[in-house]
Write a protein that holds these residues in place. Sequence first.
Motif, short mmCIF file in Angstrom:
data_model
loop_
_atom_site.label_atom_id
_atom_site.label_comp_id
_atom_site.label_asym_id
_atom_site.label_seq_id
_atom_site.Cartn_x
_atom_site.Cartn_y
_atom_site.Cartn_z
N VAL A 138 0.91 -1.23 0.08
CA VAL A 138 0.02 0.03 0.00
C VAL A 138 0.88 1.31 -0.05
O VAL A 138 0.57 2.21 -0.80
N LYS A 139 2.00 1.33 0.85
CA LYS A 139 2.88 2.68 1.00
C LYS A 139 3.29 2.81 -0.23
O LYS A 139 3.41 4.13 -0.72
N LYS A 140 3.81 1.71 -1.15
CA LYS A 140 4.62 1.80 -2.37
C LYS A 140 3.52 2.44 -3.35
O LYS A 140 3.71 3.28 -4.22
N THR A 141 2.39 1.81 -3.34
CA THR A 141 1.45 2.26 -4.28
C THR A 141 0.66 3.54 -4.12
O THR A 141 0.35 4.18 -5.12
N LEU A 142 0.76 3.96 -2.90
CA LEU A 142 0.21 5.42 -2.62
C LEU A 142 1.11 6.37 -3.09
O LEU A 142 0.65 7.47 -3.30
N ARG A 143 2.12 6.19 -3.59
CA ARG A 143 3.30 6.87 -3.98
C ARG A 143 2.52 7.69 -5.33
O ARG A 143 2.77 8.55 -5.85
N ILE A 144 1.98 6.50 -6.28
CA ILE A 144 1.58 6.98 -7.56
C ILE A 144 0.26 6.87 -7.71
O ILE A 144 -0.44 7.71 -8.81
N CYS A 145 -0.78 6.48 -6.82
CA CYS A 145 -2.23 6.47 -7.06
C CYS A 145 -2.79 6.09 -5.80
O CYS A 145 -2.28 5.62 -4.82
N ASN A 146 -4.33 6.36 -5.64
CA ASN A 146 -5.10 5.65 -4.74
C ASN A 146 -5.23 4.09 -5.20
O ASN A 146 -6.26 4.16 -6.06
N PRO A 147 -4.91 3.17 -4.56
CA PRO A 147 -5.13 2.10 -5.07
C PRO A 147 -6.47 1.40 -4.81
O PRO A 147 -6.67 0.23 -4.23
N GLY A 148 -7.50 1.87 -5.35
CA GLY A 148 -8.95 1.36 -5.00
C GLY A 148 -9.48 1.34 -3.47
O GLY A 148 -10.20 0.54 -3.41
#
Length: 309
Positions: A138-148
């Motif tokens: 999640v932390k890595k994904t939140l860097r580029i987008c809101n992951p659903g």
Amino acid sequence: MQTESIAVIIPAYNAAASIAEAIDSVLAQTVTVSEIIVIDDGSSDKTSEIVASYTSPVRLIMQVNKGPSQARNHGALQSDATYFAFLDADDSWQPPKLARQLRLLQQRPEAVLCYTGLLEIYSDGRRIAKPGVDPTIVKKTLRICNPGISPSCVMVRGSAFRNLGGFDLARKGCEDWDLWLRLQRIGSFCAVKESLTNYRMSTTGLSSNADLMYSDFERLLDGILLEDLHGIEKRLWKRRIQSYQCYKAALTARGSGEFAKELRYMLLSLRIWPSPFWQPLRFKASAFTLVQFMFRHFLRRETKSMPIP
């Protein structure tokens, strides 16, 4: 035995067609909630009448129209519950949703937020289950987008929400993404991966406006998204994130039937970061957009060249 309390907060604007289903899905939960706070955000239909027909634990709060973020914050101020669970008025929950989240948050005191997967519901009747993203990324994904992670699938510790001041009212489109970024600074996230939140997909409203969403994203970009980076690393990540958000804006425009806007954002995504190894789905989506462009261009030429009878 449940000793902690859950307040469900539902912002509602002209939601007469769906608000009863939303409230009934809360009342059908396998765990009892302490209160269901519905904030009528200046509706002109019968939303308030429908909500007022319910008895405790449903509470109705009226306000002039100020938007969903202000309505959620207003609702939270009315409660001292241990946990807040947000539900948009056009969404609903499956019965075990809150119980599963409560159990996880009780088991993981370091976690400040728990989310579920989504069951996406389309106007044409399609239903697509989207499992919750793995909390370890999640932390890595939140860097580029809101992951659903939609507000409707979230349960958050009340203390954490209050300490951060809730949703940022200055944001118009990325307020949930912004809050998740701030929350992950102070604690971890956990997930019920099953699709227990019925999430109604829409081609109207703020989230379907590609330009508005991208504009609000840009305000995040030079703030919280990159504040822990410096030098060349910051510049590289800025371009990567921009390219990905252009791609997402293109998909939003596609869903709204705005082809010219879709093409513009797709081409901008490739120009900002042309590497096919960064989020390769961008290239597949771009190829589809370009094929559609050539097909439409060919049809226009053929139509113009046809003799007039």
